[in-house]
Scaffold this active site. Structure first.
Site, PDB file in Angstrom:
ATOM      1  N   HIS A 107     -38.686  23.275   5.619  1.00  0.00           N
ATOM      2  CA  HIS A 107     -39.982  22.627   5.762  1.00  0.00           C
ATOM      3  C   HIS A 107     -39.834  21.175   5.342  1.00  0.00           C
ATOM      4  O   HIS A 107     -39.076  20.863   4.430  1.00  0.00           O
ATOM      5  CB  HIS A 107     -41.032  23.319   4.871  1.00  0.00           C
TER       6      HIS A 107
ATOM      7  N   ASP B  69     -43.913  30.908   8.712  1.00  0.00           N
ATOM      8  CA  ASP B  69     -43.680  31.530  10.012  1.00  0.00           C
ATOM      9  C   ASP B  69     -42.680  32.664   9.970  1.00  0.00           C
ATOM     10  O   ASP B  69     -42.548  33.422  10.928  1.00  0.00           O
ATOM     11  CB  ASP B  69     -43.193  30.470  11.014  1.00  0.00           C
TER      12      ASP B  69
HETATM   13  N1  CMC Z   1     -31.697  26.112   9.816  1.00  0.00           N
HETATM   14  C1  CMC Z   1     -30.529  25.484   9.541  1.00  0.00           C
HETATM   15  N2  CMC Z   1     -30.430  24.235   9.053  1.00  0.00           N
HETATM   16  C2  CMC Z   1     -31.586  23.580   8.825  1.00  0.00           C
HETATM   17  C3  CMC Z   1     -32.849  24.178   9.096  1.00  0.00           C
HETATM   18  C4  CMC Z   1     -32.878  25.488   9.601  1.00  0.00           C
HETATM   19  N3  CMC Z   1     -34.031  26.089   9.868  1.00  0.00           N
HETATM   20  N4  CMC Z   1     -33.832  23.301   8.785  1.00  0.00           N
HETATM   21  C5  CMC Z   1     -33.235  22.189   8.341  1.00  0.00           C
HETATM   22  N5  CMC Z   1     -31.860  22.359   8.368  1.00  0.00           N
HETATM   23  C6  CMC Z   1     -30.864  21.392   7.918  1.00  0.00           C
HETATM   24  C7  CMC Z   1     -30.694  20.267   8.919  1.00  0.00           C
HETATM   25  O1  CMC Z   1     -29.655  20.542   9.846  1.00  0.00           O
HETATM   26  C8  CMC Z   1     -30.391  19.093   8.030  1.00  0.00           C
HETATM   27  O2  CMC Z   1     -29.011  19.167   7.687  1.00  0.00           O
HETATM   28  P1  CMC Z   1     -28.169  17.797   7.410  1.00  0.00           P
HETATM   29  O3  CMC Z   1     -28.805  17.162   6.220  1.00  0.00           O
HETATM   30  O4  CMC Z   1     -26.771  18.297   7.158  1.00  0.00           O
HETATM   31  O5  CMC Z   1     -28.301  16.966   8.652  1.00  0.00           O
HETATM   32  C9  CMC Z   1     -31.185  19.352   6.751  1.00  0.00           C
HETATM   33  O6  CMC Z   1     -31.376  20.784   6.720  1.00  0.00           O
HETATM   34  C10 CMC Z   1     -32.555  18.674   6.745  1.00  0.00           C
HETATM   35  O7  CMC Z   1     -33.243  19.007   7.950  1.00  0.00           O
HETATM   36  P2  CMC Z   1     -34.219  18.040   8.748  1.00  0.00           P
HETATM   37  O8  CMC Z   1     -34.318  18.483  10.162  1.00  0.00           O
HETATM   38  O9  CMC Z   1     -33.825  16.618   8.493  1.00  0.00           O
HETATM   39  O10 CMC Z   1     -35.581  18.322   7.995  1.00  0.00           O
HETATM   40  P3  CMC Z   1     -37.010  18.007   8.551  1.00  0.00           P
HETATM   41  O11 CMC Z   1     -37.877  17.827   7.360  1.00  0.00           O
HETATM   42  O12 CMC Z   1     -36.987  16.894   9.549  1.00  0.00           O
HETATM   43  O13 CMC Z   1     -37.416  19.325   9.364  1.00  0.00           O
HETATM   44  C11 CMC Z   1     -38.275  21.433   9.938  1.00  0.00           C
HETATM   45  C12 CMC Z   1     -38.248  20.323   8.894  1.00  0.00           C
HETATM   46  C13 CMC Z   1     -39.365  22.448   9.573  1.00  0.00           C
HETATM   47  C14 CMC Z   1     -38.626  20.842  11.331  1.00  0.00           C
HETATM   48  C15 CMC Z   1     -36.881  22.110   9.998  1.00  0.00           C
HETATM   49  O14 CMC Z   1     -36.579  22.676   8.732  1.00  0.00           O
HETATM   50  C16 CMC Z   1     -36.774  23.180  11.089  1.00  0.00           C
HETATM   51  O15 CMC Z   1     -36.494  22.839  12.248  1.00  0.00           O
HETATM   52  N6  CMC Z   1     -37.023  24.479  10.745  1.00  0.00           N
HETATM   53  C17 CMC Z   1     -37.058  25.536  11.729  1.00  0.00           C
HETATM   54  C18 CMC Z   1     -38.408  25.509  12.452  1.00  0.00           C
HETATM   55  C19 CMC Z   1     -39.527  26.052  11.592  1.00  0.00           C
HETATM   56  O16 CMC Z   1     -39.411  27.102  10.972  1.00  0.00           O
HETATM   57  N7  CMC Z   1     -40.668  25.316  11.589  1.00  0.00           N
HETATM   58  C20 CMC Z   1     -41.888  25.769  10.917  1.00  0.00           C
HETATM   59  C21 CMC Z   1     -42.367  24.848   9.852  1.00  0.00           C
HETATM   60  S1  CMC Z   1     -43.645  25.630   8.851  1.00  0.00           S
HETATM   61  C22 CMC Z   1     -45.015  25.748   9.896  1.00  0.00           C
HETATM   62  C23 CMC Z   1     -45.609  24.425  10.201  1.00  0.00           C
HETATM   63  O17 CMC Z   1     -46.095  23.737   9.255  1.00  0.00           O
HETATM   64  O18 CMC Z   1     -45.650  24.047  11.346  1.00  0.00           O
END
Ligand code: CMC
EC number: 2.3.3.16
Length: 429
Positions: free
Chosen positions: A306, A364
Protein backbone atom coordinates in the site's frame (compact mmCIF):
# COMPACT_ATOMS: atom_id res chain seq x y z
CA UNK A 1 4.91 29.56 20.07
CA UNK A 2 6.96 30.80 17.13
CA UNK A 3 5.74 29.85 13.70
CA UNK A 4 8.12 27.47 12.01
CA UNK A 5 9.21 28.09 8.47
CA UNK A 6 11.48 26.45 5.91
CA UNK A 7 13.84 28.39 3.67
CA UNK A 8 14.68 27.20 0.21
CA UNK A 9 17.62 28.77 -1.60
CA UNK A 10 17.97 28.44 -5.34
CA UNK A 11 21.00 30.36 -6.60
CA UNK A 12 20.43 34.00 -5.72
CA UNK A 13 16.76 33.52 -5.10
CA UNK A 14 15.10 32.20 -2.00
CA UNK A 15 11.69 31.51 -0.61
CA UNK A 16 10.62 31.51 3.01
CA UNK A 17 7.98 28.84 3.28
CA UNK A 18 5.59 28.59 6.24
CA UNK A 19 5.31 25.21 7.94
CA UNK A 20 1.77 24.21 8.82
CA UNK A 21 0.79 21.85 11.60
CA UNK A 22 -2.15 19.47 11.44
CA UNK A 23 -3.99 18.24 14.53
CA UNK A 24 -1.99 15.02 14.17
CA UNK A 25 0.38 13.76 11.52
CA UNK A 26 3.43 15.19 9.78
CA UNK A 27 3.98 18.93 9.29
CA UNK A 28 3.33 20.37 5.86
CA UNK A 29 5.52 22.91 4.11
CA UNK A 30 3.29 25.40 2.33
CA UNK A 31 5.01 25.89 -1.02
CA UNK A 32 2.38 28.28 -2.40
CA UNK A 33 4.99 31.11 -2.53
CA UNK A 34 7.78 28.98 -4.01
CA UNK A 35 7.26 29.82 -7.67
CA UNK A 36 6.96 33.53 -6.93
CA UNK A 37 10.13 33.48 -4.81
CA UNK A 38 12.35 31.25 -6.94
CA UNK A 39 10.71 30.80 -10.36
CA UNK A 40 10.85 27.01 -9.83
CA UNK A 41 8.18 24.37 -9.44
CA UNK A 42 8.36 21.25 -7.30
CA UNK A 43 8.44 17.83 -8.93
CA UNK A 44 6.69 14.95 -7.19
CA UNK A 45 5.27 12.31 -9.53
CA UNK A 46 2.80 10.11 -7.69
CA UNK A 47 2.48 12.86 -5.04
CA UNK A 48 4.54 10.90 -2.52
CA UNK A 49 5.52 14.09 -0.64
CA UNK A 50 2.65 16.36 -1.53
CA UNK A 51 -0.50 17.24 0.40
CA UNK A 52 -3.07 18.39 -2.14
CA UNK A 53 -5.59 19.87 0.29
CA UNK A 54 -6.55 20.52 3.89
CA UNK A 55 -9.10 18.01 5.22
CA UNK A 56 -10.95 17.18 8.44
CA UNK A 57 -12.45 13.91 7.26
CA UNK A 58 -10.00 11.00 7.46
CA UNK A 59 -6.60 10.47 9.05
CA UNK A 60 -4.21 7.62 8.28
CA UNK A 61 -0.98 6.80 10.09
CA UNK A 62 0.49 4.27 7.67
CA UNK A 63 3.41 3.28 9.90
CA UNK A 64 1.21 2.56 12.90
CA UNK A 65 -1.63 1.06 10.83
CA UNK A 66 -4.19 3.61 12.07
CA UNK A 67 -7.29 4.78 10.20
CA UNK A 68 -9.59 7.39 11.76
CA UNK A 69 -12.79 8.90 10.35
CA UNK A 70 -13.51 12.27 11.97
CA UNK A 71 -11.25 11.01 14.80
CA UNK A 72 -13.00 7.67 15.36
CA UNK A 73 -10.94 4.47 14.78
CA UNK A 74 -12.22 2.30 11.93
CA UNK A 75 -12.25 -0.73 14.24
CA UNK A 76 -14.79 0.95 16.54
CA UNK A 77 -16.97 2.18 13.69
CA UNK A 78 -17.01 -1.28 12.09
CA UNK A 79 -17.67 -3.05 15.39
CA UNK A 80 -20.36 -0.81 16.88
CA UNK A 81 -21.93 1.24 14.09
CA UNK A 82 -23.60 0.68 10.75
CA UNK A 83 -22.78 2.01 7.31
CA UNK A 84 -25.35 4.81 7.29
CA UNK A 85 -24.03 6.03 10.63
CA UNK A 86 -20.53 6.11 9.08
CA UNK A 87 -22.01 8.02 6.12
CA UNK A 88 -23.54 10.60 8.46
CA UNK A 89 -20.25 10.94 10.29
CA UNK A 90 -18.25 11.44 7.10
CA UNK A 91 -20.74 13.94 5.68
CA UNK A 92 -21.55 16.01 8.78
CA UNK A 93 -18.49 15.55 11.00
CA UNK A 94 -20.21 14.08 14.08
CA UNK A 95 -21.89 10.81 15.01
CA UNK A 96 -25.67 11.29 14.76
CA UNK A 97 -28.00 11.36 17.73
CA UNK A 98 -30.75 8.71 17.65
CA UNK A 99 -33.19 11.25 16.11
CA UNK A 100 -30.65 12.43 13.53
CA UNK A 101 -29.86 8.83 12.59
CA UNK A 102 -33.54 7.99 12.16
CA UNK A 103 -34.07 11.03 9.97
CA UNK A 104 -30.94 10.34 7.88
CA UNK A 105 -31.85 6.67 7.38
CA UNK A 106 -35.34 7.76 6.31
CA UNK A 107 -34.01 10.31 3.82
CA UNK A 108 -31.53 7.87 2.26
CA UNK A 109 -34.09 5.06 2.15
CA UNK A 110 -36.59 7.29 0.36
CA UNK A 111 -34.16 8.12 -2.43
CA UNK A 112 -33.32 4.52 -3.37
CA UNK A 113 -35.41 4.30 -6.53
CA UNK A 114 -33.89 5.51 -9.77
CA UNK A 115 -35.77 7.24 -12.56
CA UNK A 116 -37.59 4.51 -14.50
CA UNK A 117 -35.99 5.72 -17.74
CA UNK A 118 -32.64 4.59 -16.29
CA UNK A 119 -33.61 0.96 -16.89
CA UNK A 120 -33.75 1.65 -20.63
CA UNK A 121 -30.37 3.30 -20.40
CA UNK A 122 -29.00 0.01 -19.04
CA UNK A 123 -30.37 -2.03 -21.89
CA UNK A 124 -28.19 -0.09 -24.33
CA UNK A 125 -25.15 -1.94 -22.98
CA UNK A 126 -23.99 -5.37 -24.11
CA UNK A 127 -24.83 -8.07 -21.58
CA UNK A 128 -21.17 -9.07 -21.35
CA UNK A 129 -20.03 -5.51 -20.56
CA UNK A 130 -17.96 -5.24 -17.37
CA UNK A 131 -20.29 -3.88 -14.65
CA UNK A 132 -17.72 -1.15 -13.88
CA UNK A 133 -18.04 0.07 -17.48
CA UNK A 134 -21.80 0.15 -16.99
CA UNK A 135 -21.42 2.00 -13.68
CA UNK A 136 -19.16 4.67 -15.23
CA UNK A 137 -21.83 5.33 -17.84
CA UNK A 138 -24.91 5.14 -15.63
CA UNK A 139 -23.60 7.24 -12.74
CA UNK A 140 -22.41 9.89 -15.21
CA UNK A 141 -25.89 9.77 -16.74
CA UNK A 142 -27.52 10.64 -13.39
CA UNK A 143 -26.79 14.31 -14.11
CA UNK A 144 -29.11 13.96 -17.11
CA UNK A 145 -31.89 12.75 -14.80
CA UNK A 146 -31.53 14.95 -11.73
CA UNK A 147 -31.02 18.49 -13.07
CA UNK A 148 -32.49 19.92 -9.90
CA UNK A 149 -29.45 18.94 -7.85
CA UNK A 150 -26.58 20.03 -10.06
CA UNK A 151 -26.17 23.64 -8.91
CA UNK A 152 -23.04 23.25 -6.81
CA UNK A 153 -23.31 26.76 -5.35
CA UNK A 154 -26.54 25.82 -3.55
CA UNK A 155 -25.82 23.86 -0.31
CA UNK A 156 -29.32 22.36 -0.36
CA UNK A 157 -28.88 21.00 -3.89
CA UNK A 158 -25.45 19.67 -2.94
CA UNK A 159 -26.98 17.76 -0.02
CA UNK A 160 -29.82 16.41 -2.16
CA UNK A 161 -27.29 15.22 -4.76
CA UNK A 162 -25.21 13.62 -1.98
CA UNK A 163 -28.18 11.71 -0.53
CA UNK A 164 -29.31 10.71 -4.00
CA UNK A 165 -25.96 9.18 -4.81
CA UNK A 166 -25.59 7.32 -1.50
CA UNK A 167 -29.14 6.01 -1.89
CA UNK A 168 -29.11 5.17 -5.60
CA UNK A 169 -25.66 3.63 -5.88
CA UNK A 170 -26.80 0.22 -4.46
CA UNK A 171 -29.78 0.26 -6.84
CA UNK A 172 -27.55 1.00 -9.84
CA UNK A 173 -24.93 -1.55 -8.73
CA UNK A 174 -27.61 -4.23 -8.32
CA UNK A 175 -29.07 -3.31 -11.72
CA UNK A 176 -25.59 -3.61 -13.30
CA UNK A 177 -25.31 -7.08 -11.74
CA UNK A 178 -28.78 -8.24 -12.77
CA UNK A 179 -28.27 -6.97 -16.30
CA UNK A 180 -24.90 -8.76 -16.46
CA UNK A 181 -26.45 -12.12 -15.52
CA UNK A 182 -29.63 -11.66 -17.54
CA UNK A 183 -32.13 -11.49 -14.67
CA UNK A 184 -34.88 -8.89 -14.20
CA UNK A 185 -34.15 -5.81 -12.11
CA UNK A 186 -35.42 -5.98 -8.52
CA UNK A 187 -36.81 -2.74 -7.09
CA UNK A 188 -35.55 -1.47 -3.71
CA UNK A 189 -37.49 -2.48 -0.59
CA UNK A 190 -37.71 0.31 1.92
CA UNK A 191 -38.43 -1.92 4.91
CA UNK A 192 -34.93 -3.38 4.62
CA UNK A 193 -31.79 -1.69 5.88
CA UNK A 194 -29.15 -0.42 3.45
CA UNK A 195 -27.05 -3.58 3.15
CA UNK A 196 -29.98 -6.01 3.33
CA UNK A 197 -31.79 -4.04 0.63
CA UNK A 198 -28.71 -4.28 -1.56
CA UNK A 199 -28.41 -8.05 -1.10
CA UNK A 200 -32.13 -8.36 -1.83
CA UNK A 201 -31.86 -6.34 -5.05
CA UNK A 202 -28.91 -8.53 -6.13
CA UNK A 203 -30.10 -11.99 -5.18
CA UNK A 204 -33.92 -11.96 -5.11
CA UNK A 205 -35.82 -13.18 -8.19
CA UNK A 206 -39.50 -12.51 -8.88
CA UNK A 207 -40.45 -16.21 -8.84
CA UNK A 208 -39.59 -16.96 -5.22
CA UNK A 209 -39.23 -15.45 -1.78
CA UNK A 210 -35.72 -14.32 -0.81
CA UNK A 211 -34.98 -13.85 2.87
CA UNK A 212 -31.85 -11.87 3.62
CA UNK A 213 -29.54 -13.66 6.06
CA UNK A 214 -28.80 -11.12 8.84
CA UNK A 215 -25.24 -12.41 9.38
CA UNK A 216 -24.48 -11.87 5.70
CA UNK A 217 -26.11 -8.45 5.55
CA UNK A 218 -24.14 -7.41 8.64
CA UNK A 219 -20.96 -8.60 6.87
CA UNK A 220 -21.96 -6.64 3.75
CA UNK A 221 -22.59 -3.56 5.87
CA UNK A 222 -19.17 -3.93 7.51
CA UNK A 223 -17.50 -4.27 4.10
CA UNK A 224 -19.19 -0.99 3.12
CA UNK A 225 -17.91 0.71 6.30
CA UNK A 226 -14.36 -0.50 5.64
CA UNK A 227 -14.38 1.02 2.15
CA UNK A 228 -16.22 4.26 2.97
CA UNK A 229 -13.29 6.68 2.81
CA UNK A 230 -9.50 6.64 2.69
CA UNK A 231 -8.35 10.28 2.50
CA UNK A 232 -6.64 11.50 -0.69
CA UNK A 233 -6.30 8.21 -2.62
CA UNK A 234 -6.26 8.20 -6.43
CA UNK A 235 -10.03 8.10 -7.00
CA UNK A 236 -10.79 10.67 -4.29
CA UNK A 237 -8.15 12.98 -5.72
CA UNK A 238 -9.75 12.42 -9.13
CA UNK A 239 -13.16 13.43 -7.74
CA UNK A 240 -11.65 16.54 -6.13
CA UNK A 241 -9.77 17.50 -9.29
CA UNK A 242 -12.84 16.99 -11.48
CA UNK A 243 -14.95 18.94 -8.99
CA UNK A 244 -12.43 21.78 -8.78
CA UNK A 245 -13.54 22.94 -12.22
CA UNK A 246 -17.12 23.27 -10.99
CA UNK A 247 -18.30 20.04 -12.67
CA UNK A 248 -21.58 18.63 -11.33
CA UNK A 249 -21.37 16.02 -8.55
CA UNK A 250 -22.69 13.10 -10.61
CA UNK A 251 -20.03 13.69 -13.26
CA UNK A 252 -17.34 13.94 -10.54
CA UNK A 253 -18.36 10.63 -8.96
CA UNK A 254 -18.37 8.98 -12.39
CA UNK A 255 -14.76 10.21 -12.77
CA UNK A 256 -13.93 8.63 -9.39
CA UNK A 257 -15.45 5.34 -10.52
CA UNK A 258 -13.32 5.38 -13.68
CA UNK A 259 -10.17 5.87 -11.61
CA UNK A 260 -11.13 3.27 -9.00
CA UNK A 261 -11.44 0.61 -11.70
CA UNK A 262 -7.64 0.36 -12.15
CA UNK A 263 -5.97 -2.82 -10.82
CA UNK A 264 -3.54 -0.81 -8.66
CA UNK A 265 -6.54 0.71 -6.84
CA UNK A 266 -10.08 -0.67 -6.44
CA UNK A 267 -9.60 -3.22 -9.19
CA UNK A 268 -7.14 -5.05 -6.90
CA UNK A 269 -9.89 -7.02 -5.13
CA UNK A 270 -10.87 -8.62 -8.43
CA UNK A 271 -7.22 -9.10 -9.34
CA UNK A 272 -6.44 -10.62 -5.92
CA UNK A 273 -9.12 -13.28 -6.24
CA UNK A 274 -8.10 -14.04 -9.83
CA UNK A 275 -4.55 -14.45 -8.57
CA UNK A 276 -5.61 -16.85 -5.77
CA UNK A 277 -7.54 -18.86 -8.36
CA UNK A 278 -4.54 -18.90 -10.68
CA UNK A 279 -2.23 -20.09 -7.88
CA UNK A 280 -4.85 -22.74 -7.11
CA UNK A 281 -2.95 -24.87 -4.61
CA UNK A 282 -0.69 -24.23 -1.63
CA UNK A 283 2.16 -26.12 -3.35
CA UNK A 284 2.35 -23.50 -6.11
CA UNK A 285 2.77 -20.53 -3.75
CA UNK A 286 6.62 -20.51 -3.75
CA UNK A 287 6.59 -20.17 -7.54
CA UNK A 288 4.40 -17.04 -7.29
CA UNK A 289 6.41 -15.58 -4.41
CA UNK A 290 9.52 -15.97 -6.57
CA UNK A 291 7.79 -14.25 -9.47
CA UNK A 292 6.70 -11.35 -7.22
CA UNK A 293 10.33 -10.81 -6.21
CA UNK A 294 11.70 -11.08 -9.74
CA UNK A 295 12.42 -7.59 -11.08
CA UNK A 296 12.14 -8.77 -14.69
CA UNK A 297 8.64 -10.17 -14.07
CA UNK A 298 5.82 -7.60 -13.90
CA UNK A 299 3.81 -9.92 -11.61
CA UNK A 300 2.90 -8.49 -8.20
CA UNK A 301 1.16 -10.17 -5.31
CA UNK A 302 -2.25 -8.55 -5.58
CA UNK A 303 -3.73 -7.57 -2.24
CA UNK A 304 -0.27 -6.82 -0.86
CA UNK A 305 1.41 -3.46 -0.36
CA UNK A 306 0.00 0.00 0.00
CA UNK A 307 1.23 3.49 -0.75
CA UNK A 308 0.44 4.68 2.77
CA UNK A 309 0.31 1.59 5.03
CA UNK A 310 3.74 0.32 5.83
CA UNK A 311 2.17 -1.89 8.47
CA UNK A 312 -0.86 -4.20 8.54
CA UNK A 313 -3.80 -2.36 6.91
CA UNK A 314 -6.26 -2.08 9.87
CA UNK A 315 -9.11 -2.73 7.44
CA UNK A 316 -7.48 -6.01 6.36
CA UNK A 317 -7.66 -7.35 9.93
CA UNK A 318 -11.40 -6.64 10.18
CA UNK A 319 -11.91 -8.03 6.69
CA UNK A 320 -10.12 -11.23 7.66
CA UNK A 321 -12.47 -11.63 10.66
CA UNK A 322 -15.52 -10.85 8.49
CA UNK A 323 -14.33 -13.40 5.94
CA UNK A 324 -14.22 -16.15 8.58
CA UNK A 325 -17.69 -15.11 9.86
CA UNK A 326 -19.18 -15.32 6.37
CA UNK A 327 -17.56 -18.66 5.55
CA UNK A 328 -18.67 -19.99 8.97
CA UNK A 329 -22.26 -18.85 8.45
CA UNK A 330 -22.37 -20.44 5.01
CA UNK A 331 -20.80 -23.64 6.31
CA UNK A 332 -17.87 -23.36 3.90
CA UNK A 333 -15.23 -25.35 5.76
CA UNK A 334 -12.81 -26.27 3.03
CA UNK A 335 -12.37 -23.42 0.63
CA UNK A 336 -9.17 -24.07 -1.34
CA UNK A 337 -8.89 -20.34 -2.04
CA UNK A 338 -8.90 -19.59 1.68
CA UNK A 339 -6.20 -22.22 2.22
CA UNK A 340 -4.08 -20.56 -0.48
CA UNK A 341 -4.76 -17.10 1.01
CA UNK A 342 -3.85 -18.09 4.57
CA UNK A 343 -0.66 -19.80 3.49
CA UNK A 344 0.30 -17.01 1.09
CA UNK A 345 -0.16 -14.47 3.85
CA UNK A 346 1.91 -16.57 6.28
CA UNK A 347 4.77 -17.00 3.81
CA UNK A 348 4.76 -13.35 2.71
CA UNK A 349 4.75 -12.06 6.28
CA UNK A 350 7.87 -14.10 7.08
CA UNK A 351 9.69 -13.50 3.79
CA UNK A 352 12.68 -11.13 3.85
CA UNK A 353 11.62 -9.35 0.61
CA UNK A 354 8.15 -8.50 1.93
CA UNK A 355 9.41 -7.62 5.42
CA UNK A 356 12.10 -5.31 4.08
CA UNK A 357 9.70 -3.53 1.73
CA UNK A 358 6.98 -3.45 4.39
CA UNK A 359 4.48 -5.18 2.16
CA UNK A 360 1.53 -6.31 4.26
CA UNK A 361 -1.87 -7.63 3.16
CA UNK A 362 -4.23 -4.79 2.31
CA UNK A 363 -8.03 -4.69 2.44
CA UNK A 364 -8.35 -6.36 -0.94
CA UNK A 365 -6.62 -9.54 0.11
CA UNK A 366 -9.56 -10.98 2.06
CA UNK A 367 -12.39 -8.99 0.54
CA UNK A 368 -12.37 -11.07 -2.66
CA UNK A 369 -12.86 -14.39 -0.84
CA UNK A 370 -15.62 -12.84 1.30
CA UNK A 371 -17.47 -11.33 -1.65
CA UNK A 372 -17.21 -14.57 -3.61
CA UNK A 373 -18.69 -16.46 -0.66
CA UNK A 374 -21.52 -13.89 -0.50
CA UNK A 375 -22.35 -14.87 -4.07
CA UNK A 376 -20.83 -12.06 -6.12
CA UNK A 377 -18.85 -12.76 -9.31
CA UNK A 378 -15.37 -11.18 -9.44
CA UNK A 379 -16.56 -8.60 -11.97
CA UNK A 380 -18.79 -7.09 -9.26
CA UNK A 381 -16.06 -6.66 -6.65
CA UNK A 382 -14.90 -3.22 -7.71
CA UNK A 383 -18.50 -2.12 -8.16
CA UNK A 384 -19.08 -2.87 -4.47
CA UNK A 385 -15.99 -0.84 -3.60
CA UNK A 386 -17.37 2.06 -5.68
CA UNK A 387 -20.75 1.78 -3.97
CA UNK A 388 -19.17 2.08 -0.53
CA UNK A 389 -16.59 4.74 -1.48
CA UNK A 390 -19.28 7.01 -2.92
CA UNK A 391 -19.91 8.56 0.50
CA UNK A 392 -16.19 9.29 0.94
CA UNK A 393 -15.99 10.88 -2.49
CA UNK A 394 -19.05 12.98 -1.75
CA UNK A 395 -17.87 14.08 1.69
CA UNK A 396 -14.50 15.09 0.21
CA UNK A 397 -16.17 16.84 -2.73
CA UNK A 398 -18.46 18.81 -0.38
CA UNK A 399 -15.51 19.75 1.81
CA UNK A 400 -13.64 21.02 -1.24
CA UNK A 401 -16.57 23.10 -2.51
CA UNK A 402 -16.99 24.68 0.95
CA UNK A 403 -13.27 25.46 1.29
CA UNK A 404 -12.75 29.23 0.79
CA UNK A 405 -9.23 28.47 -0.53
CA UNK A 406 -10.66 26.26 -3.26
CA UNK A 407 -9.34 26.95 -6.77
CA UNK A 408 -9.25 24.88 -9.92
CA UNK A 409 -6.64 22.12 -9.57
CA UNK A 410 -3.97 22.79 -12.14
CA UNK A 411 -0.59 21.05 -11.63
CA UNK A 412 2.48 22.20 -13.57
CA UNK A 413 5.06 20.04 -15.32
CA UNK A 414 8.73 19.57 -16.05
CA UNK A 415 8.79 19.95 -19.82
CA UNK A 416 11.32 17.58 -21.44
CA UNK A 417 10.09 17.77 -25.06
CA UNK A 418 11.56 19.60 -28.04
CA UNK A 419 12.40 23.28 -27.61
CA UNK A 420 10.75 25.67 -30.08
CA UNK A 421 11.42 24.79 -33.73
CA UNK A 422 10.08 25.86 -37.12
CA UNK A 423 7.37 24.06 -39.04
CA UNK A 424 8.66 21.95 -41.95
CA UNK A 425 6.36 21.60 -45.01
CA UNK A 426 5.44 17.98 -45.74
CA UNK A 427 7.38 17.99 -49.04
CA UNK A 428 10.61 18.69 -47.12
CA UNK A 429 10.21 16.09 -44.32
N1 CMC B 1 4.16 -7.52 -4.84
C1 CMC B 1 5.50 -7.52 -5.00
N2 CMC B 1 6.29 -6.43 -4.88
C2 CMC B 1 5.67 -5.27 -4.56
C3 CMC B 1 4.26 -5.20 -4.38
C4 CMC B 1 3.50 -6.38 -4.52
N3 CMC B 1 2.19 -6.36 -4.36
N4 CMC B 1 3.92 -3.93 -4.08
C5 CMC B 1 5.04 -3.21 -4.08
N5 CMC B 1 6.12 -4.03 -4.37
C6 CMC B 1 7.52 -3.63 -4.42
C7 CMC B 1 7.84 -2.85 -5.68
O1 CMC B 1 8.29 -3.70 -6.72
C8 CMC B 1 8.89 -1.89 -5.20
O2 CMC B 1 10.12 -2.59 -5.18
P1 CMC B 1 11.52 -1.79 -5.45
O3 CMC B 1 11.64 -0.80 -4.34
O4 CMC B 1 12.56 -2.88 -5.41
O5 CMC B 1 11.37 -1.14 -6.80
C9 CMC B 1 8.51 -1.58 -3.75
O6 CMC B 1 7.74 -2.72 -3.33
C10 CMC B 1 7.66 -0.33 -3.61
O7 CMC B 1 6.55 -0.41 -4.50
P2 CMC B 1 5.89 0.82 -5.27
O8 CMC B 1 5.17 0.33 -6.47
O9 CMC B 1 6.93 1.88 -5.47
O10 CMC B 1 4.87 1.32 -4.18
P3 CMC B 1 3.62 2.23 -4.45
O11 CMC B 1 3.35 2.95 -3.18
O12 CMC B 1 3.81 3.08 -5.68
O13 CMC B 1 2.45 1.20 -4.80
C11 CMC B 1 0.62 -0.26 -4.62
C12 CMC B 1 1.46 0.80 -3.92
C13 CMC B 1 -0.62 -0.57 -3.77
C14 CMC B 1 0.14 0.27 -6.00
C15 CMC B 1 1.48 -1.54 -4.82
O14 CMC B 1 1.89 -2.04 -3.56
C16 CMC B 1 0.76 -2.64 -5.61
O15 CMC B 1 0.77 -2.60 -6.85
N6 CMC B 1 0.09 -3.60 -4.90
C17 CMC B 1 -0.71 -4.60 -5.56
C18 CMC B 1 -2.07 -4.00 -5.94
C19 CMC B 1 -2.97 -3.83 -4.74
O16 CMC B 1 -3.13 -4.72 -3.92
N7 CMC B 1 -3.61 -2.63 -4.66
C20 CMC B 1 -4.62 -2.35 -3.63
C21 CMC B 1 -4.28 -1.20 -2.75
S1 CMC B 1 -5.38 -1.14 -1.32
C22 CMC B 1 -6.92 -0.69 -1.96
C23 CMC B 1 -6.94 0.71 -2.45
O17 CMC B 1 -6.74 1.65 -1.62
O18 CMC B 1 -7.17 0.93 -3.61
Amino acid sequence: MTEQSATLNLGEKNANLPVRKGTIGPDVIDIGALYKGTGAFTYDPGFTSTASCESKITYIDGDAGVLLHRGYPIEQLAEHGDFLEACYLLLYGELPTAAQKKDFDYRVTHHTMVHEQMSRFFTGFRRDAHPMAVMCGCVGALSAFYHDSTDITDPHQRMVASLRMIAKMPTLAAMAYKYHIGQPFVYPKNDLDYAANFLHMCFAVPCEEYKVNPVLSRAMDRIFILHADHEQNASTSTVRLAGSSGANPFACIAAGIACLWGPAHGGANEAALNMLQEIGTVERIPEYIARAKDKSDPFRLMGFGHRVYKNYDPRAKIMQKTCHEVLGELGIKDDPLLDVAVELERIALTDEYFIEKKLYPNIDFYSGITLKALGFPTTMFTVLFALARTVGWIAQWNEMIEDPQQRIGRPRQLYVGEPQRDYVPVSKR
